[in-house]
Design a protein around this motif. Structure first.
Motif, PDB file in Angstrom:
ATOM      1  N   MET A   1       0.842  -1.329   0.172  1.00 47.37           N
ATOM      2  CA  MET A   1      -0.144  -0.186  -0.182  1.00 47.37           C
ATOM      3  C   MET A   1       0.769   1.467  -0.271  1.00 47.37           C
ATOM      4  N   LEU A   2       2.069   0.873   0.474  1.00 51.03           N
ATOM      5  CA  LEU A   2       2.406   2.378   0.548  1.00 51.03           C
ATOM      6  C   LEU A   2       2.888   3.254  -1.220  1.00 51.03           C
ATOM      7  N   PRO A   3       3.833   2.322  -1.869  1.00 50.33           N
ATOM      8  CA  PRO A   3       3.830   2.937  -3.190  1.00 50.33           C
ATOM      9  C   PRO A   3       2.368   3.322  -3.626  1.00 50.33           C
ATOM     10  N   ARG A   4       1.415   3.180  -3.289  1.00 50.43           N
ATOM     11  CA  ARG A   4       0.063   3.390  -3.721  1.00 50.43           C
ATOM     12  C   ARG A   4      -0.123   4.685  -2.893  1.00 50.43           C
ATOM     13  N   ASP A   5      -0.177   4.414  -2.253  1.00 50.42           N
ATOM     14  CA  ASP A   5      -0.456   6.057  -0.757  1.00 50.42           C
ATOM     15  C   ASP A   5       1.237   7.049  -1.648  1.00 50.42           C
ATOM     16  N   GLU A   6       1.923   6.408  -1.566  1.00 51.95           N
ATOM     17  CA  GLU A   6       3.487   8.242  -1.945  1.00 51.95           C
ATOM     18  C   GLU A   6       2.841   8.356  -3.181  1.00 51.95           C
ATOM     19  N   ARG A   7       2.345   7.648  -4.381  1.00 51.30           N
ATOM     20  CA  ARG A   7       1.730   7.957  -5.865  1.00 51.30           C
ATOM     21  C   ARG A   7       0.638   8.908  -5.657  1.00 51.30           C
ATOM     22  N   ARG A   8      -0.947   8.817  -4.799  1.00 53.51           N
ATOM     23  CA  ARG A   8      -1.886   9.071  -4.133  1.00 53.51           C
ATOM     24  C   ARG A   8      -1.094  10.695  -3.926  1.00 53.51           C
ATOM     25  N   PHE A   9      -0.189  11.002  -2.684  1.00 51.23           N
ATOM     26  CA  PHE A   9       0.158  12.028  -1.427  1.00 51.23           C
ATOM     27  C   PHE A   9       0.704  13.313  -2.884  1.00 51.23           C
ATOM     28  N   LYS A  10       1.661  12.749  -3.512  1.00 49.20           N
ATOM     29  CA  LYS A  10       2.275  13.389  -4.446  1.00 49.20           C
ATOM     30  C   LYS A  10       1.568  13.987  -6.099  1.00 49.20           C
ATOM     31  N   THR A  11       0.498  13.267  -5.807  1.00 50.14           N
ATOM     32  CA  THR A  11      -0.568  13.847  -6.956  1.00 50.14           C
ATOM     33  C   THR A  11      -1.783  14.914  -6.186  1.00 50.14           C
ATOM     34  N   ALA A  12      -1.806  14.703  -5.079  1.00 47.84           N
ATOM     35  CA  ALA A  12      -2.428  15.542  -4.059  1.00 47.84           C
ATOM     36  C   ALA A  12      -0.928  17.064  -3.672  1.00 47.84           C
ATOM     37  N   ASP A  13      -0.389  16.476  -3.803  1.00 51.14           N
ATOM     38  CA  ASP A  13       1.251  17.512  -3.260  1.00 51.14           C
ATOM     39  C   ASP A  13       1.234  18.716  -4.158  1.00 51.14           C
ATOM     40  N   LEU A  14       0.174  19.462  -4.689  1.00 48.70           N
ATOM     41  CA  LEU A  14       0.242  20.729  -5.588  1.00 48.70           C
ATOM     42  C   LEU A  14       1.594  21.353  -5.897  1.00 48.70           C
ATOM     43  N   ASP A  15       1.970  22.215  -4.714  1.00 50.29           N
ATOM     44  CA  ASP A  15       3.515  22.265  -4.808  1.00 50.29           C
ATOM     45  C   ASP A  15       4.349  21.955  -4.713  1.00 50.29           C
ATOM     46  N   GLY A  16       3.976  20.412  -4.641  1.00 53.06           N
ATOM     47  CA  GLY A  16       5.421  19.827  -4.491  1.00 53.06           C
ATOM     48  C   GLY A  16       6.158  19.795  -3.083  1.00 53.06           C
ATOM     49  N   ASP A  17       6.034  20.458  -2.133  1.00 53.78           N
ATOM     50  CA  ASP A  17       6.833  20.485  -0.936  1.00 53.78           C
ATOM     51  C   ASP A  17       6.959  19.713  -0.226  1.00 53.78           C
ATOM     52  N   LEU A  18       6.132  18.096  -0.501  1.00 54.86           N
ATOM     53  CA  LEU A  18       6.506  17.253   0.507  1.00 54.86           C
ATOM     54  C   LEU A  18       5.644  16.963   1.997  1.00 54.86           C
ATOM     55  N   ALA A  19       4.909  18.334   2.157  1.00 50.23           N
ATOM     56  CA  ALA A  19       4.306  18.735   3.358  1.00 50.23           C
ATOM     57  C   ALA A  19       2.416  19.121   2.297  1.00 50.23           C
ATOM     58  N   ALA A  20       1.389  18.439   2.948  1.00 51.33           N
ATOM     59  CA  ALA A  20       0.422  18.605   2.848  1.00 51.33           C
ATOM     60  C   ALA A  20      -0.085  19.875   3.483  1.00 51.33           C
ATOM     61  N   THR A  21      -1.104  20.148   2.393  1.00 52.88           N
ATOM     62  CA  THR A  21      -1.723  21.898   2.740  1.00 52.88           C
ATOM     63  C   THR A  21      -2.991  20.687   3.702  1.00 52.88           C
ATOM     64  N   ARG A  22      -3.904  22.030   4.392  1.00 56.85           N
ATOM     65  CA  ARG A  22      -5.290  20.681   4.484  1.00 56.85           C
ATOM     66  C   ARG A  22      -6.248  20.812   3.223  1.00 56.85           C
ATOM     67  N   GLU A  23      -6.063  21.347   2.386  1.00 55.77           N
ATOM     68  CA  GLU A  23      -6.593  21.476   0.839  1.00 55.77           C
ATOM     69  C   GLU A  23      -6.099  20.094  -0.146  1.00 55.77           C
ATOM     70  N   GLU A  24      -4.661  19.961   0.067  1.00 49.05           N
ATOM     71  CA  GLU A  24      -4.076  18.474   0.060  1.00 49.05           C
ATOM     72  C   GLU A  24      -3.811  17.590   0.080  1.00 49.05           C
ATOM     73  N   PHE A  25      -4.418  17.432   2.297  1.00 51.42           N
ATOM     74  CA  PHE A  25      -4.345  16.265   2.768  1.00 51.42           C
ATOM     75  C   PHE A  25      -5.998  15.848   2.055  1.00 51.42           C
ATOM     76  N   THR A  26      -7.159  16.828   1.873  1.00 47.77           N
ATOM     77  CA  THR A  26      -7.881  16.480   2.000  1.00 47.77           C
ATOM     78  C   THR A  26      -8.696  16.244   0.688  1.00 47.77           C
ATOM     79  N   ALA A  27      -7.642  16.260  -0.505  1.00 40.86           N
ATOM     80  CA  ALA A  27      -7.516  15.687  -1.839  1.00 40.86           C
ATOM     81  C   ALA A  27      -7.155  14.594  -1.160  1.00 40.86           C
TER      82      ALA A  27
END
Length: 165
Positions: A1-27
């Motif tokens: 599941m980790l590679p899948r979650d990483e792929r999803r996280f990177k897609t949600a992380d619009l600014d690419g800073d590897l830290a999720a804003t509230r909006e990115e985490f919701t995505a």
């Protein structure tokens, strides 16, 4: 599941800073609600259902995601209906399988009101006299349909007093 979650996280992380804003985490948590995440939802669905890994979902894979005929007997009526749904409405280009575009049309339909569709389904299945109104008796006679429905908060809303009932 980790590679899948990483792929999803990177897609949600619009600014690419590897830290999720509230909006990115919701995505990340609810990708179906965000336009930039729709491809990830389709890809994850394809990966989950495409057992032969050919990049498509055929009718047997579609059915197997919902029903496993372990007893080897005849398929229930609802499965036969789902097979018809696949042929008539899911496989848009009639090639016997769903590609990514057809999967997106299936799981992320445009202009589809889930609540309205569920309400219409409940009325259709329960309205014995077909007057487009449900009586208390019609609801009680088909109680199992209502307690299994998200539209009634899985039956909890039926325990409250309602003037319309």
């Amino acid at each position: 599941m980790l590679p899948r979650d990483e792929r999803r996280f990177k897609t949600a992380d619009l600014d690419g800073d590897l830290a999720a804003t509230r909006e990115e985490f919701t995505a990340f948590l609810h990708p179906e609600e965000f336009e930039h995440m729709k491809n990830i939802v389709v890809l994850e669905t394809l990966e989950d259902i495409d057992k032969n890994e050919d990049g498509f979902v055929d009718q047997d894979e579609y059915i197997a995601d919902m029903f496993a005929n372990e007893e080897g007997g005849p398929e229930p009526d609802w499965v036969i209906t789902e097979r018809e749904q696949f042929s008539d409405f899911r496989d848009l280009n009639k090639d016997g399988k769903m590609d990514k575009e057809e999967i997106q049309h299936w799981i992320l339909p445009q202009d589809y009101d889930h609540a309205l569709a569920e309400a219409r389904h409940l009325v259709y299945e329960s309205d014995v006299d077909k007057d487009q109104k449900l009586t208390k008796e019609e609801v009680l006679d088909n109680w199992n349909m209502f307690v299994g429905s998200q539209a009634t908060n899985y039956g909890e809303d039926l325990t409250r007093n309602h003037d319309e009932l």
